[in-house]
Design an enzyme around this catalytic site. Structure first.
Site, PDB file in Angstrom:
ATOM      1  N   ASP A   1      -6.243  -6.499   4.931  1.00  0.00           N
ATOM      2  CA  ASP A   1      -7.343  -5.975   4.124  1.00  0.00           C
ATOM      3  C   ASP A   1      -8.210  -7.135   3.627  1.00  0.00           C
ATOM      4  O   ASP A   1      -9.440  -7.153   3.782  1.00  0.00           O
ATOM      5  CB  ASP A   1      -6.740  -5.191   2.943  1.00  0.00           C
ATOM      6  CG  ASP A   1      -7.783  -4.434   2.141  1.00  0.00           C
ATOM      7  OD1 ASP A   1      -8.976  -4.485   2.507  1.00  0.00           O
ATOM      8  OD2 ASP A   1      -7.414  -3.794   1.149  1.00  0.00           O
TER       9      ASP A   1
ATOM     10  N   ASP B   1      -2.308 -18.419   3.321  1.00  0.00           N
ATOM     11  CA  ASP B   1      -3.141 -19.356   2.543  1.00  0.00           C
ATOM     12  C   ASP B   1      -3.820 -20.358   3.472  1.00  0.00           C
ATOM     13  O   ASP B   1      -5.015 -20.634   3.367  1.00  0.00           O
ATOM     14  CB  ASP B   1      -2.343 -20.034   1.417  1.00  0.00           C
ATOM     15  CG  ASP B   1      -0.926 -20.420   1.817  1.00  0.00           C
ATOM     16  OD1 ASP B   1      -0.495 -20.062   2.919  1.00  0.00           O
ATOM     17  OD2 ASP B   1      -0.250 -21.085   1.005  1.00  0.00           O
TER      18      ASP B   1
ATOM     19  N   TYR C   1       0.806  -1.223   0.000  1.00  0.00           N
ATOM     20  CA  TYR C   1       0.000   0.000   0.000  1.00  0.00           C
ATOM     21  C   TYR C   1       0.838   1.270   0.000  1.00  0.00           C
ATOM     22  O   TYR C   1       0.303   2.367  -0.070  1.00  0.00           O
ATOM     23  CB  TYR C   1      -0.943   0.010   1.215  1.00  0.00           C
ATOM     24  CG  TYR C   1      -2.047  -0.978   1.054  1.00  0.00           C
ATOM     25  CD1 TYR C   1      -1.786  -2.340   1.100  1.00  0.00           C
ATOM     26  CD2 TYR C   1      -3.350  -0.575   0.832  1.00  0.00           C
ATOM     27  CE1 TYR C   1      -2.792  -3.264   0.927  1.00  0.00           C
ATOM     28  CE2 TYR C   1      -4.365  -1.495   0.666  1.00  0.00           C
ATOM     29  CZ  TYR C   1      -4.078  -2.833   0.711  1.00  0.00           C
ATOM     30  OH  TYR C   1      -5.068  -3.753   0.537  1.00  0.00           O
TER      31      TYR C   1
ATOM     32  N   LYS D   1       3.321 -14.660   4.817  1.00  0.00           N
ATOM     33  CA  LYS D   1       3.675 -15.617   3.771  1.00  0.00           C
ATOM     34  C   LYS D   1       5.202 -15.661   3.789  1.00  0.00           C
ATOM     35  O   LYS D   1       5.876 -15.453   2.780  1.00  0.00           O
ATOM     36  CB  LYS D   1       3.098 -15.124   2.428  1.00  0.00           C
ATOM     37  CG  LYS D   1       3.227 -16.100   1.287  1.00  0.00           C
ATOM     38  CD  LYS D   1       2.241 -17.247   1.358  1.00  0.00           C
ATOM     39  CE  LYS D   1       2.485 -18.238   0.238  1.00  0.00           C
ATOM     40  NZ  LYS D   1       1.782 -19.510   0.424  1.00  0.00           N
TER      41      LYS D   1
END
Ligand code: NAD
Length: 334
Positions: free
Chosen positions: A228, A204, A124, A171
């Site tokens: 988000d 995930d 972002y 991740k």
């Protein structure tokens, strides 16, 4: 003296749900002084600026803002006003509670999650460019200072709000440096809070676990992008975007309260938007402003109207309008 707050009604369904929230706040006996400001597409049309500097200055001055959703053009056009506001005001910590409400049918009962989202960096930061006509590049920037700050915020939130567990979401198996740093900062902070259980999960796997066993989770500590996405997933689990509130907190006492959802162009102007997410964001704001009693009253009135199910909006299975829902909540406050 009346407390002053900045009010940004926003775009799309923003003005409709803002009207509802203001009526409800007033009916709960709270008389606030609203400094009404515009930002986004509407402001750009009038003033040529999507985020006029007075908006930021006024939030800095009055410290507290209630905000409706603001449209961001997809793919092209101006940068997100939401992202710019969070960045310019250094509103680094987003808190998004997701809890079932009685009366809304969902796959699971008793889900009670809080997403703590880092709000100032990650993808972002808007560090993007076209390398050549056929290659685009976005930089995922994660810093130690922002990661330590949000980790501390999440654990502190857990302690103050009687939460038992913080799960950090990354991740880091793939983004070894960026998410790896975020994870390292969470691990380091966890050591200072032995009373809070600490877990780690890959994004995930989290998405799968959330739709199979959401009760495993309590506070989810996320970098910006995952926070988000997971906010919408958690909203969907507990009744949809129409009911999901949010708060953004900064270092210097500034706080901005807004729903998780966007401006909903598909239903704007139809009078059927659910104002609950904004009303519940206002409840978070009223608690922040030390109106705990009135906040609890509003929360309970909204919950009762939803539980009774006679005046709920279409997104949660009813057929009432925004105005009918609002009147029903006001009647409960009397
Ligand atoms: P959205 O959240 O506006 O809508 C997604 C779906 O949920 C739509 O079908 C919509 O009708 C429904 N929905 C959302 N809130 C609702 C409510 N209160 N009552 C009833 N139904 C509701 O997401 P989108 O369509 O992806 O985004 C629209 C615009 O909003 C985009 O420009 C996006 O950038 C912007 N946006 C702004 C914010 C913000 O201001 N913080 C957040 C998310 C998206």
């Amino acid at each position: 003296m009346k407390k002053q707050i900045v009010l940004l009604p926003g775009d799309g369904i923003g003005p409709e749900i803002t009207e509802s929230a203001l009526q409800i706040i007033k009916s709960a006996g709270i008389d606030l002084d609203y400094v009404v400001m515009q930002a986004g597409a509407e402001s750009a049309a009038k003033t040529g600026e999507t985020l006029p500097s007075e908006v930021v200055e006024n939030i800095k001055k009055y410290k507290v803002a209630l905000k409706g959703p603001i449209t961001t053009p997809i793919g092209t056009g101006f940068r997100s006003v939401n992202v710019a506001l969070r960045k310019e005001l250094n509103l680094y910590g987003a808190v998004r509670p997701s809890k079932n409400l009685e009366g809304i049918r969902t796959k699971f009962d008793n889900v009670d999650l809080v997403i703590v989202r880092e709000n100032t960096e990650d993808l972002y930061a808007g560090i993007e460019r076209m390398v050549d006509d056929d290659t685009a590049e976005s930089i995922k920037r994660i810093t130690r200072s922002a990661s330590m700050r949000i980790a501390e915020f999440a654990f502190d939130y857990a302690v103050k709000n009687n939460r038992k567990k913080v799960t950090v979401v990354t991740k880091a198996n793939i983004c070894k440096f960026s998410d790896g740093l975020f994870l390292e900062c969470a691990r380091q902070t966890a050591q200072k809070y032995p009373q809070i259980e600490f877990k780690e999960i890959l994004i995930d796997n989290l998405c799968m676990q959330l739709v199979v066993r959401p009760h495993e989770f309590d506070v989810l500590l996320c970098p910006n992008l995952y926070g988000d996405i997971v906010s919408d997933l958690a909203a969907g689990l507990t009744g949809g975007l129409g009911i999901a509130p949010g708060a953004n907190y900064g270092e210097d006492g500034a706080a901005l309260f807004e729903p998780v959802h966007g401006s909903s162009p598909d239903i704007a102007g139809k009078g059927i938007a659910n104002p609950t997410a904004l009303i519940r964001s206002a409840v978070l704001m009223l608690n922040h402003l030390d109106y705990a009693k009135e906040a609890a009253k509003i929360d309970s009135a909204v919950n009762t109207v939803i539980k009774e199910g006679k005046f709920t909006t279409p997104d949660i299975g009813g057929n009432a309008t925004t105005k009918e829902f609002t009147s029903a909540v006001i009647n409960k406050l009397k």
